[in-house]
Scaffold this active site. Structure first.
Site, PDB file in Angstrom:
ATOM      1  N   HIS A  41       9.367 -37.606 -15.648  1.00 38.07           N
ATOM      2  CA  HIS A  41       8.946 -38.547 -14.701  1.00 38.07           C
ATOM      3  C   HIS A  41       7.273 -38.256 -14.116  1.00 38.07           C
ATOM      4  CE1 HIS A  41      12.899 -40.288 -14.064  1.00 38.07           C
ATOM      5  NE2 HIS A  41      13.406 -39.429 -14.369  1.00 38.07           N
ATOM      6  N   GLU A  99      12.836 -18.111 -14.142  1.00 36.28           N
ATOM      7  CA  GLU A  99      13.006 -16.932 -14.407  1.00 36.28           C
ATOM      8  C   GLU A  99      11.909 -16.462 -15.326  1.00 36.28           C
ATOM      9  OE1 GLU A  99      12.393 -14.485 -12.341  1.00 36.28           O
ATOM     10  OE2 GLU A  99      12.712 -12.551 -13.546  1.00 36.28           O
ATOM     11  N   LYS A 119       5.024  -3.976  -6.233  1.00 37.48           N
ATOM     12  CA  LYS A 119       6.261  -3.806  -6.770  1.00 37.48           C
ATOM     13  C   LYS A 119       7.202  -4.414  -5.363  1.00 37.48           C
ATOM     14  CE  LYS A 119       9.899  -3.109  -9.101  1.00 37.48           C
ATOM     15  NZ  LYS A 119      10.320  -3.897 -10.159  1.00 37.48           N
ATOM     16  N   TRP A 177      -3.277  -2.111  -1.760  1.00 33.75           N
ATOM     17  CA  TRP A 177      -3.132  -3.518  -2.385  1.00 33.75           C
ATOM     18  C   TRP A 177      -3.573  -4.485  -1.382  1.00 33.75           C
ATOM     19  CZ3 TRP A 177       0.312  -7.860  -1.499  1.00 33.75           C
ATOM     20  CH2 TRP A 177       0.282  -8.642  -2.624  1.00 33.75           C
ATOM     21  N   LYS A 192       8.338 -14.614 -15.558  1.00 35.07           N
ATOM     22  CA  LYS A 192       8.058 -13.484 -16.269  1.00 35.07           C
ATOM     23  C   LYS A 192       6.897 -13.826 -17.219  1.00 35.07           C
ATOM     24  CE  LYS A 192      10.317 -10.333 -14.859  1.00 35.07           C
ATOM     25  NZ  LYS A 192      10.361 -11.095 -13.749  1.00 35.07           N
ATOM     26  N   ASN A 226      -0.355   0.770   6.097  1.00 40.90           N
ATOM     27  CA  ASN A 226       0.102   0.146   5.116  1.00 40.90           C
ATOM     28  C   ASN A 226       1.056  -0.948   5.998  1.00 40.90           C
ATOM     29  OD1 ASN A 226       1.860  -1.360   3.029  1.00 40.90           O
ATOM     30  ND2 ASN A 226       3.653   0.137   3.314  1.00 40.90           N
ATOM     31  N   GLY A 227       0.777  -2.230   5.868  1.00 40.10           N
ATOM     32  CA  GLY A 227       1.272  -3.436   6.720  1.00 40.10           C
ATOM     33  C   GLY A 227       0.317  -4.398   7.031  1.00 40.10           C
ATOM     34  N   CYS A 252       0.708  -1.100  -0.069  1.00 37.79           N
ATOM     35  CA  CYS A 252       0.007  -0.047  -0.113  1.00 37.79           C
ATOM     36  C   CYS A 252       0.899   1.331   0.124  1.00 37.79           C
ATOM     37  CB  CYS A 252      -0.980  -0.088   1.394  1.00 37.79           C
ATOM     38  SG  CYS A 252      -1.921  -1.444   1.562  1.00 37.79           S
ATOM     39  N   GLU A 290       3.759 -13.413 -14.870  1.00 46.79           N
ATOM     40  CA  GLU A 290       3.402 -11.993 -14.390  1.00 46.79           C
ATOM     41  C   GLU A 290       2.795 -11.039 -15.373  1.00 46.79           C
ATOM     42  OE1 GLU A 290       6.726 -10.852 -11.087  1.00 46.79           O
ATOM     43  OE2 GLU A 290       7.533 -11.601 -12.848  1.00 46.79           O
ATOM     44  N   ARG A 298       3.889   0.675  -6.598  1.00 43.57           N
ATOM     45  CA  ARG A 298       3.614  -0.115  -5.690  1.00 43.57           C
ATOM     46  C   ARG A 298       2.768  -1.242  -5.920  1.00 43.57           C
ATOM     47  NH1 ARG A 298       6.360   2.759  -0.892  1.00 43.57           N
ATOM     48  NH2 ARG A 298       5.210   1.560   0.675  1.00 43.57           N
TER      49      ARG A 298
HETATM   50  C1  AGP Z   1       9.366  -9.849  -9.715  1.00 39.84           C
HETATM   51  O1  AGP Z   1       8.938  -9.768 -11.021  1.00 39.84           O
HETATM   52  C2  AGP Z   1       8.282 -10.149  -8.907  1.00 39.84           C
HETATM   53  N1  AGP Z   1       6.940  -9.591  -9.111  1.00 39.84           N
HETATM   54  C3  AGP Z   1       8.477 -10.638  -7.514  1.00 39.84           C
HETATM   55  O2  AGP Z   1       8.506 -11.951  -7.508  1.00 39.84           O
HETATM   56  C4  AGP Z   1       9.655 -10.246  -6.851  1.00 39.84           C
HETATM   57  O3  AGP Z   1      10.791 -10.595  -7.638  1.00 39.84           O
HETATM   58  C5  AGP Z   1       9.798 -10.405  -5.212  1.00 39.84           C
HETATM   59  O4  AGP Z   1       8.645 -10.107  -4.896  1.00 39.84           O
HETATM   60  C6  AGP Z   1      11.036 -10.054  -4.649  1.00 39.84           C
HETATM   61  O5  AGP Z   1      10.860  -8.661  -4.530  1.00 39.84           O
HETATM   62  P1  AGP Z   1      12.278  -7.971  -3.965  1.00 39.84           P
HETATM   63  O6  AGP Z   1      13.242  -8.147  -4.956  1.00 39.84           O
HETATM   64  O7  AGP Z   1      12.013  -6.435  -3.931  1.00 39.84           O
HETATM   65  O8  AGP Z   1      12.684  -8.407  -2.631  1.00 39.84           O
END
Ligand code: AGP
Length: 610
Positions: A507, A484, A605, A82, A488, A106-107, A2, A491, A34
């Site tokens: 397997h 990765e 983010k 969020w 991607k 936030n939290g 947030c 996401e 964020r």
């Molecule tokens: C990034 O593409 C992802 N959305 C997410 O997995 C991110 O890498 C993860 O939340 C860790 O974030 P950080 O690197 O800010 O700790």
């Protein structure tokens, strides 16, 4: 995660132009990176605290159109949410108002359930599913007991468990803004013009001030138009350093690209150059001399940062022969730590430096008296204040929620770490070391070569854009890259995907392979290539459409077309090239599917909740 923004104080010029609330909108817009699914504002108007909320990705614009440009006020707060507790709905959206108290949060308030039960017995009722509303009710109740906000906030901090940052308005105090910080970041923007601010991140306020105080954990603030008092958890006034934010940091232009994500993918050659310059000035071991004393490394991280950690494992074990363990941070923090000697270094990797799971994992390591290192991109983050050593990456601000350049910068730093440790421990001969240094100079050109062949990634995106499942295969370090690439794609384009070790697919999961199932095979390790190609043939025999991402030193004759051929470089640097086609395929697929590339749905983010 947030976003919070707030202000107190009159600005005659802004009042005259009906813009006294504009900081709420400008600030929330700067905090959009964020991630959010709703937004709201609250402010004093004619001595009443009014609250307005909107849901959806247009909520900030709707608030501006419907509210902000129509009123003046000398005290207000704003919030982008969020969702953690409860869906994105008007009732769950912040600010929450209970009795005299209106607040944004936030939290997570971890013990909100038991507090809620107590407050219900005290005749409080609740409209939302949120922990935040419980927080507002608790402050309202405590204030009615004490009629003193300082005592109220002190007692609040004693009663509440969790990580939180709060901006609070009390309808009895139209000239005071209150704030509490525990774990989650909160800054106080300072001016000498009769106005002060709060925000989750100074970036929210750069149009209004660049002087700010970083609130410390377990502290609360009473903020007036010309005075800021900050207290610790004992209720004592504390001094706080006023910092100046480098306005040049606000790299928030798209450099003419359609999205931040594409701009940041293209920035990777420049980021690599910056990383090399930093390395040549103060190589990893020069800046972290004690690194070489460790006999074992444990890496803890989340998401893409975890995938970067896996790359680090392969490189450090291969070139420095130091055993490396990589664990998902949210798992590590509950595991029993057996490395009780001081010969294990725990490395937390984090772009934001605010990821709660990684911070908690590092704290867990520190409780066992282990040394910690943070590989962090965002300057001034909470993680920097926790670790024993810091290795900053050179990616610069990353706005696209799905990380690209920050991930590349992480694997670059890990490659340099492996290089320095390998050289120091004499596993890398002088000649090889010199060859690698030479190759550092040419890598940016090779990165740009890959970036400039975007058409082929678009062709592959067209193949996969309507598929239900896409598989990524790899062995060894190529499996870490497959993970990765798969993340991607999920996401950015919301296409389901799965990364598998090439040898393991047969397997069981091979049962899911059908005619034309897309399988991206990452093949860059010459020692494993033949095995991976055999695995590709197994799935091709069942109809799969295998698309190899393969180095030009390995033959791709086994594959029909659509091979992505990338330059062969030293294995230490190869992942930095290999990941770029994977990013671009995901990007192009997302664009074809008309996804919100910079702000994918449901993502944040930085995930500051556990
Ligand atoms: C990034 O593409 C992802 N959305 C997410 O997995 C991110 O890498 C993860 O939340 C860790 O974030 P950080 O690197 O800010 O700790």
């Amino acid at each position: 995660m947030c976003g919070i923004v707030g202000f107190v104080g009159k600005d005659k010029q802004l009042d005259k132009e009906k813009k006294s609330l504009s900081v709420l909108i400008d600030g929330l817009r700067q905090l959009q990176y964020r991630g959010y699914d709703s937004a709201g504002v609250a402010f004093f108007e004619d001595n009443i605290v009014k609250v307005y909320k909107e849901i959806g990705i247009e909520s900030i614009n709707l608030l501006e159109q419907n509210v902000i440009s129509k009123v003046s006020s000398n005290l207000g707060v704003g919030h982008t949410r969020w969702a953690t507790h409860g869906e994105a709905s008007i009732d769950n959206c912040h600010p929450h108002q209970v009795g005299k108290i209106t607040l944004v949060h936030n939290g997570i308030i971890e013990n909100y359930s038991e507090l809620k039960q107590e407050l219900i017995h005290l005749d409080y009722s609740f409209k939302s599913e949120t922990d935040t509303e419980v927080g507002a009710a608790l402050i309202d109740y405590l204030y009615h007991q004490t009629n003193d906000m300082n005592k109220t906030l002190l007692e609040f901090m004693k009663r509440v468990k969790g990580a939180y940052a709060l901006g609070i308005i009390n309808s009895d105090d139209p000239k005071k803004l209150f704030a509490i910080r525990n774990e989650n970041p909160l800054i106080i923007g300072i001016t000498n013009e009769g106005r002060n601010y709060i925000a989750s991140d100074i970036i929210a306020l750069t149009s209004y001030t660049n002087h700010y105080i970083e609130m410390k954990n377990e502290s609360f603030a009473v903020i007036k138009d010309n005075n800021v008092s900050i207290y610790n958890k004992s209720g004592l006034l504390v001094d706080n350093e006023i910092k100046i934010y480098d306005m040049g940091n606000t790299e928030i232009s798209k450099n003419g690209e359609s999205t931040f994500t594409l701009k940041e993918i293209k920035e990777q050659s420049c980021v690599f150059r910056k990383s090399v310059e930093k390395y040549q000035k103060s190589g990893t071991l020069k800046s972290l001399p004690s690194l070489a004393k460790y006999k074992k490394i444990k890496i803890v991280a989340c998401g893409s940062a975890y995938h970067a950690g896996l790359i680090g494992k392969y490189l450090i074990e291969k070139f420095a022969e130091i055993p490396v363990d990589v664990e998902i941070a949210s798992e590590y923090r509950y595991n029993k730590i057996l490395d009780v000697n001081r010969k294990t270094l725990v490395i937390g990797i984090s772009q934001s430096g605010e990821t709660a799971d990684t911070i908690k994992a590092l704290e867990h390591a520190k409780e066992s008296d282990l040394d910690t290192l943070g590989i962090i991109n965002a300057a001034g983050s909470s993680m920097e204040r926790i670790v024993d050593y810091i290795l900053n990456t050179c990616a610069g601000r990353e706005i696209g929620v799905a990380t690209t350049k920050a991930y590349s910068a992480q694997i670059t730093e890990l490659a340099f770490m492996a290089l320095d440790l390998g050289k120091k421990l004499k596993h890398i001969e002088k000649e090889e070391y010199q060859n690698i240094l030479e190759e550092l100079k040419t890598l940016p050109i090779k990165i740009d070569q890959i970036l400039n062949t975007r058409d082929q990634y678009l062709e592959i995106a067209k193949i996969i854009m309507n598929k239900n499942d896409v598989f990524y295969l790899g062995r060894g370090i190529d499996y870490a890259l497959a993970m990765e690439g798969s993340l991607k794609l999920k996401e950015l384009s919301y296409i389901h995907s799965e990364a598998y070790t090439a040898g393991e697919l047969k397997h069981g999961t091979i049962s899911l392979i059908e005619k034309d199932t897309p399988v991206l095979a990452i093949i860059t390790d010459p020692n494993l290539a033949s095995k991976t190609i055999s695995n590709c043939k197994e799935v091709m025999a069942r109809g799969a459409n295998v698309i190899p991402v393969i180095t030009d030193s390995i033959s791709n004759l086994e594959f029909k077309n659509n091979s992505i051929v990338i330059p062969t470089v030293h294995p230490l640097l190869q992942p930095i090239l290999t990941v770029i086609p994977l990013q671009l395929i995901a990007y192009e697929a997302a664009v074809l599917r008309d996804c919100n590339v910079d702000k994918p749905k449901n993502l944040a983010k930085s995930v500051t909740v556990e």
